[in-house]
Write a protein that holds these residues in place. Structure first.
Motif, PDB file in Angstrom:
ATOM      1  N   ALA A 132      26.466   9.556  35.156  1.00 13.52           N
ATOM      2  CA  ALA A 132      26.016  10.810  34.542  1.00 13.52           C
ATOM      3  C   ALA A 132      25.613  10.581  33.083  1.00 13.52           C
ATOM      4  CB  ALA A 132      27.123  11.857  34.624  1.00 13.52           C
ATOM      5  N   ALA A 133      26.376   9.749  32.373  1.00  9.70           N
ATOM      6  CA  ALA A 133      26.041   9.440  30.979  1.00  9.70           C
ATOM      7  C   ALA A 133      24.707   8.698  30.908  1.00  9.70           C
ATOM      8  CB  ALA A 133      27.154   8.617  30.347  1.00  9.70           C
ATOM      9  N   ALA A 134      24.490   7.765  31.825  1.00 10.75           N
ATOM     10  CA  ALA A 134      23.240   7.000  31.844  1.00 10.75           C
ATOM     11  C   ALA A 134      22.053   7.919  32.120  1.00 10.75           C
ATOM     12  CB  ALA A 134      23.333   5.900  32.897  1.00 10.75           C
ATOM     13  N   GLU A 135      22.229   8.846  33.057  1.00 11.97           N
ATOM     14  CA  GLU A 135      21.151   9.786  33.388  1.00 11.97           C
ATOM     15  C   GLU A 135      20.823  10.668  32.194  1.00 11.97           C
ATOM     16  OE1 GLU A 135      20.196  13.339  36.644  1.00 11.97           O
ATOM     17  OE2 GLU A 135      21.977  12.079  36.857  1.00 11.97           O
ATOM     18  N   ALA A 136      21.856  11.150  31.506  1.00 12.68           N
ATOM     19  CA  ALA A 136      21.630  12.000  30.337  1.00 12.68           C
ATOM     20  C   ALA A 136      20.929  11.225  29.223  1.00 12.68           C
ATOM     21  CB  ALA A 136      22.957  12.565  29.834  1.00 12.68           C
ATOM     22  N   ALA A 137      21.319   9.978  29.045  1.00  6.68           N
ATOM     23  CA  ALA A 137      20.697   9.157  28.001  1.00  6.68           C
ATOM     24  C   ALA A 137      19.217   8.953  28.288  1.00  6.68           C
ATOM     25  CB  ALA A 137      21.408   7.811  27.905  1.00  6.68           C
ATOM     26  N   ALA A 138      18.883   8.737  29.560  1.00  8.82           N
ATOM     27  CA  ALA A 138      17.487   8.535  29.932  1.00  8.82           C
ATOM     28  C   ALA A 138      16.661   9.813  29.757  1.00  8.82           C
ATOM     29  CB  ALA A 138      17.403   8.047  31.373  1.00  8.82           C
ATOM     30  N   GLU A 139      17.254  10.947  30.106  1.00 13.56           N
ATOM     31  CA  GLU A 139      16.514  12.211  30.055  1.00 13.56           C
ATOM     32  C   GLU A 139      16.418  12.797  28.653  1.00 13.56           C
ATOM     33  OE1 GLU A 139      18.444  14.797  32.756  1.00 13.56           O
ATOM     34  OE2 GLU A 139      17.676  13.805  34.566  1.00 13.56           O
ATOM     35  N   LEU A 140      17.454  12.543  27.826  1.00 16.63           N
ATOM     36  CA  LEU A 140      17.539  13.209  26.523  1.00 16.63           C
ATOM     37  C   LEU A 140      17.330  12.263  25.353  1.00 16.63           C
ATOM     38  CD1 LEU A 140      20.614  15.440  27.390  1.00 16.63           C
ATOM     39  CD2 LEU A 140      18.198  16.099  27.414  1.00 16.63           C
ATOM     40  N   GLY A 141      16.787  11.091  25.622  1.00 18.86           N
ATOM     41  CA  GLY A 141      16.414  10.189  24.533  1.00 18.86           C
ATOM     42  C   GLY A 141      17.558   9.448  23.893  1.00 18.86           C
ATOM     43  N   GLY A 142      18.688   9.329  24.577  1.00 18.18           N
ATOM     44  CA  GLY A 142      19.781   8.524  24.038  1.00 18.18           C
ATOM     45  C   GLY A 142      20.555   9.178  22.921  1.00 18.18           C
ATOM     46  N   ASP A 143      20.503  10.513  22.822  1.00 19.17           N
ATOM     47  CA  ASP A 143      21.281  11.216  21.793  1.00 19.17           C
ATOM     48  C   ASP A 143      22.770  11.098  22.118  1.00 19.17           C
ATOM     49  OD1 ASP A 143      21.990  13.028  19.684  1.00 19.17           O
ATOM     50  OD2 ASP A 143      22.238  14.551  21.215  1.00 19.17           O
ATOM     51  N   PRO A 144      23.602  10.516  21.248  1.00 20.21           N
ATOM     52  CA  PRO A 144      25.016  10.289  21.560  1.00 20.21           C
ATOM     53  C   PRO A 144      25.783  11.571  21.886  1.00 20.21           C
ATOM     54  CG  PRO A 144      24.372   9.013  19.640  1.00 20.21           C
ATOM     55  CD  PRO A 144      23.237   9.942  19.937  1.00 20.21           C
ATOM     56  N   VAL A 145      25.476  12.665  21.191  1.00 20.86           N
ATOM     57  CA  VAL A 145      26.192  13.916  21.443  1.00 20.86           C
ATOM     58  C   VAL A 145      25.883  14.415  22.850  1.00 20.86           C
ATOM     59  CG1 VAL A 145      26.464  16.318  20.739  1.00 20.86           C
ATOM     60  CG2 VAL A 145      26.235  14.520  19.002  1.00 20.86           C
ATOM     61  N   VAL A 178      36.296   7.090  29.875  1.00 22.85           N
ATOM     62  CA  VAL A 178      34.903   6.772  29.547  1.00 22.85           C
ATOM     63  C   VAL A 178      34.340   7.807  28.575  1.00 22.85           C
ATOM     64  CG1 VAL A 178      32.555   6.643  30.480  1.00 22.85           C
ATOM     65  CG2 VAL A 178      34.438   5.515  31.679  1.00 22.85           C
ATOM     66  N   ALA A 179      34.625   9.080  28.823  1.00 20.17           N
ATOM     67  CA  ALA A 179      34.146  10.139  27.934  1.00 20.17           C
ATOM     68  C   ALA A 179      34.730   9.984  26.531  1.00 20.17           C
ATOM     69  CB  ALA A 179      34.493  11.504  28.517  1.00 20.17           C
ATOM     70  N   VAL A 180      35.991   9.575  26.449  1.00 21.45           N
ATOM     71  CA  VAL A 180      36.614   9.335  25.139  1.00 21.45           C
ATOM     72  C   VAL A 180      35.886   8.208  24.404  1.00 21.45           C
ATOM     73  CG1 VAL A 180      38.713   8.469  24.018  1.00 21.45           C
ATOM     74  CG2 VAL A 180      38.882  10.226  25.793  1.00 21.45           C
ATOM     75  N   VAL A 181      35.517   7.148  25.126  1.00 22.22           N
ATOM     76  CA  VAL A 181      34.787   6.038  24.507  1.00 22.22           C
ATOM     77  C   VAL A 181      33.419   6.503  24.006  1.00 22.22           C
ATOM     78  CG1 VAL A 181      33.688   3.803  24.974  1.00 22.22           C
ATOM     79  CG2 VAL A 181      35.993   4.265  25.815  1.00 22.22           C
ATOM     80  N   LEU A 182      32.762   7.381  24.751  1.00 21.30           N
ATOM     81  CA  LEU A 182      31.461   7.900  24.312  1.00 21.30           C
ATOM     82  C   LEU A 182      31.618   8.884  23.154  1.00 21.30           C
ATOM     83  CD1 LEU A 182      29.742   8.272  27.784  1.00 21.30           C
ATOM     84  CD2 LEU A 182      29.327   6.530  26.041  1.00 21.30           C
ATOM     85  N   ASP A 183      32.717   9.635  23.121  1.00 22.68           N
ATOM     86  CA  ASP A 183      33.004  10.455  21.941  1.00 22.68           C
ATOM     87  C   ASP A 183      33.159   9.575  20.703  1.00 22.68           C
ATOM     88  OD1 ASP A 183      32.877  13.012  22.982  1.00 22.68           O
ATOM     89  OD2 ASP A 183      35.026  13.161  23.395  1.00 22.68           O
ATOM     90  N   ALA A 184      33.710   8.380  20.900  1.00 22.63           N
ATOM     91  CA  ALA A 184      33.882   7.457  19.782  1.00 22.63           C
ATOM     92  C   ALA A 184      32.533   7.016  19.223  1.00 22.63           C
ATOM     93  CB  ALA A 184      34.693   6.237  20.226  1.00 22.63           C
ATOM     94  N   LEU A 185      31.517   6.923  20.078  1.00 20.85           N
ATOM     95  CA  LEU A 185      30.171   6.609  19.584  1.00 20.85           C
ATOM     96  C   LEU A 185      29.654   7.730  18.701  1.00 20.85           C
ATOM     97  CD1 LEU A 185      27.604   4.929  19.472  1.00 20.85           C
ATOM     98  CD2 LEU A 185      26.907   5.957  21.645  1.00 20.85           C
ATOM     99  N   VAL A 186      29.905   8.973  19.111  1.00 13.49           N
ATOM    100  CA  VAL A 186      29.515  10.110  18.271  1.00 13.49           C
ATOM    101  C   VAL A 186      30.210  10.017  16.918  1.00 13.49           C
ATOM    102  CG1 VAL A 186      29.540  12.619  18.043  1.00 13.49           C
ATOM    103  CG2 VAL A 186      29.121  11.566  20.286  1.00 13.49           C
ATOM    104  N   GLU A 187      31.502   9.695  16.955  1.00 11.97           N
ATOM    105  CA  GLU A 187      32.255   9.559  15.703  1.00 11.97           C
ATOM    106  C   GLU A 187      31.684   8.449  14.839  1.00 11.97           C
ATOM    107  OE1 GLU A 187      36.814   8.511  14.171  1.00 11.97           O
ATOM    108  OE2 GLU A 187      36.362   8.668  16.322  1.00 11.97           O
TER     109      GLU A 187
END
Length: 521
Positions: A132-145, A178-187
């Protein structure tokens, strides 16, 4: 706008992911029911991520090299099913950056690798959240949030996707990790931790029942690293392990090392399968019924401390006066890991900011810090390569700030301090600034010889003026054990006349390697 995944951002992401998983470890362990309700998903993901971050701390290079170190460290330190899959998310990042791709490419590759690694992929697991994260990154231009938001939305759906989760009334623990790790990218990108609602357990009794049931078919978890193998042998190994048990995950780091994980009853057969495929090592076997309890957290006498390594009685006294605990070294002695670990423990603090004041001790400090964190003590290495940098960091240390902000302030103060020193040449030698004769004085700045002077007094003046060329507000002079007092007083008098805008302080440092050490802030 997608972030530029450079080396600095990757380092911040790794550190933030470790901190995030540490904060959520209890929550993740508490809802862990799949594939086995053994209450260790959060712990396994934390230890895996920490192994990757420790490898990054000891490495250098560009973004691709940092990502490769992160992935290899995570794979070699992977714990459990969840940690093994997490290592593939990091491997996807490394492979994508190595190929010049962005975050969307990294998550796409991570999803491919993680799915391929699992013998029997299930919907509603970590794999679903990564996809789901990969799909969102592809559709939304890789925005971390947006990517992190999509991951959390996918986590919320896992309860209805997997029967085991539905019966226990929880979301998938690995997916939430996994979601926590991606939140860390936002941080790491924005400097803030996204606000998220804590997991709600819908049926505490059902969760307890799931936690008490353990594995219905198999009684042991087997893990090992495998090398000296081939792709065909790995394929055969995965098939053999699938016939022996479940939760089969066989993942590689792309350079010939594989991490093997299986839940089974015939432990010997699982290991023999590895011997047939290559060379298994670092074999770990854990019976689900015999898992040791979570080690007790040590009790601490105080919340925080700063520990500084100091060579010279005067320096040690200055550090103590500034509020630091001190590991005082003697001339010619090399600090050992055991000494440093004992000194960290002796602080009695839950959080220790560690300063080596020596570039040669940074790797050792990182290893000691990692081991201390595994035992429940948070140790952060503040990058300092000289005594003046350590003293500058201590000058801004403030217990009224939170620990993270205080460490940042100390690191910034250290980084803003230039260091130099004088040594007396013992033999004729060719330097960057010419040939020196025995008895002449060499001026060193940031590790390089920058001047040759006839004596210490002249060398001190020349070096100080050179170091002040880019500017400065404070000059700290540390006199060596045998340096005359006049060396410091003469330098101070000259600088007050030629640089009245600069404050000058002189201390008896007591070091034996440099007659004079200068710091300019």
């Amino acid at each position: 706008m997608p972030p530029t995944l450079d080396a600095a951002l990757l380092r911040r992401w790794a550190a933030a992911a470790v901190a995030g998983l540490d904060r959520h470890r209890g929550e993740l362990d508490g809802i862990n029911v799949f594939p086995v309700a053994d209450a260790d998903t959060g712990t396994n993901m934390l230890l895996t991520m920490r192994a990757g971050a420790d490898a990054v701390d000891q490495g250098s290079g560009d973004a691709a090299e940092i990502a490769a170190a992160l992935a290899k460290g995570a794979l070699r330190g992977a714990r459990g099913n969840s940690g093994t899959i997490l290592s593939q998310l990091l491997r996807g990042l490394a492979e994508a950056l190595g190929a010049g791709e962005d975050l969307a490419g990294a998550l796409r590759r991570a999803s491919e690798l993680a799915t391929a690694a699992v013998a029997e992929p299930r919907e509603g697991t970590m794999l679903t959240v990564i996809a789901a994260a990969a799909e969102a990154a592809a559709e939304l231009g890789g925005d971390p949030v947006a990517v992190a938001d999509a991951a959390h939305a996918a986590v919320a759906r896992t309860t209805g996707q997997l029967a085991e989760l539905s019966r226990a009334g929880v979301v998938d623990a690995g997916g939430l990790g996994v979601a926590v790790v991606l939140d860390a990218l936002v941080e790491a990108c924005a400097g803030r931790v996204p606000e998220r609602s804590r997991v709600v357990v819908r049926d505490r009794a059902a969760l307890t029942a799931a936690r008490e049931s353990g594995s219905e078919q198999y009684d042991s978890e087997v893990m090992y690293l495998l090398d000296r193998t081939t792709d065909d042998a790995v394929t055969a190994l995965r098939a053999r392990l699938t016939s022996l048990g479940d939760s089969v995950v066989v993942v590689g780091d792309g350079s010939g090392t594989w991490n093997v994980h299986v839940h089974c009853t015939d432990v010997g057969a699982a290991i023999e399968a590895g011997i047939e495929a290559g060379r298994p090592h670092r074999v770990t076997v854990m019976r689900f019924d015999d898992r040791p309890p979570e080690p007790e957290r040590p009790t601490f006498r105080r919340s925080r401390a700063v520990l500084m390594i100091a060579s010279g009685a005067g320096v040690a006294e200055l550090a103590r006066a500034a509020g630091a605990d001190v590991l005082e070294t003697r001339p010619g002695h090399t600090v050992s890991g055991r000494e440093l670990a004992d000194s960290v423990e002796a602080t009695g603090a839950a959080h220790v900011a560690l300063m080596t004041c020596d570039v040669g001790l940074l790797d050792l400090a990182s290893r000691v810090a990692g081991a201390a964190r595994d035992e429940g003590r948070e140790v952060v290495v503040v990058p300092t390569t000289s005594v003046p940098q350590g003293l500058a960091a201590l000058a801004v240390h403030d217990l009224s700030r939170n620990a993270a902000d205080d460490v940042v302030a100390m690191a910034e103060a250290a980084a803003g301090t230039r260091t130099g020193g004088l040594v007396v040449a013992e033999a004729e030698a060719l330097t960057w600034v010419g040939r020196c004769a025995p008895g002449e004085v060499l001026g060193m700045s940031e590790g390089e010889v920058v001047l040759i002077a006839p004596d210490l007094t002249v060398g001190a003046l020349w070096l100080a003026h050179r170091m002040l060329t880019p500017g400065g507000e404070l000059v700290t002079a540390l006199l060596g054990a045998d340096a005359p007092e006049e060396l410091g007083s003469g330098l101070a008098e000259d600088l007050r006349r030629t640089h009245p805008e600069v404050d000058v302080v002189v201390y008896r440092g007591g070091q034996v390697d440099f007659p004079l050490v200068l710091g300019v802030e």
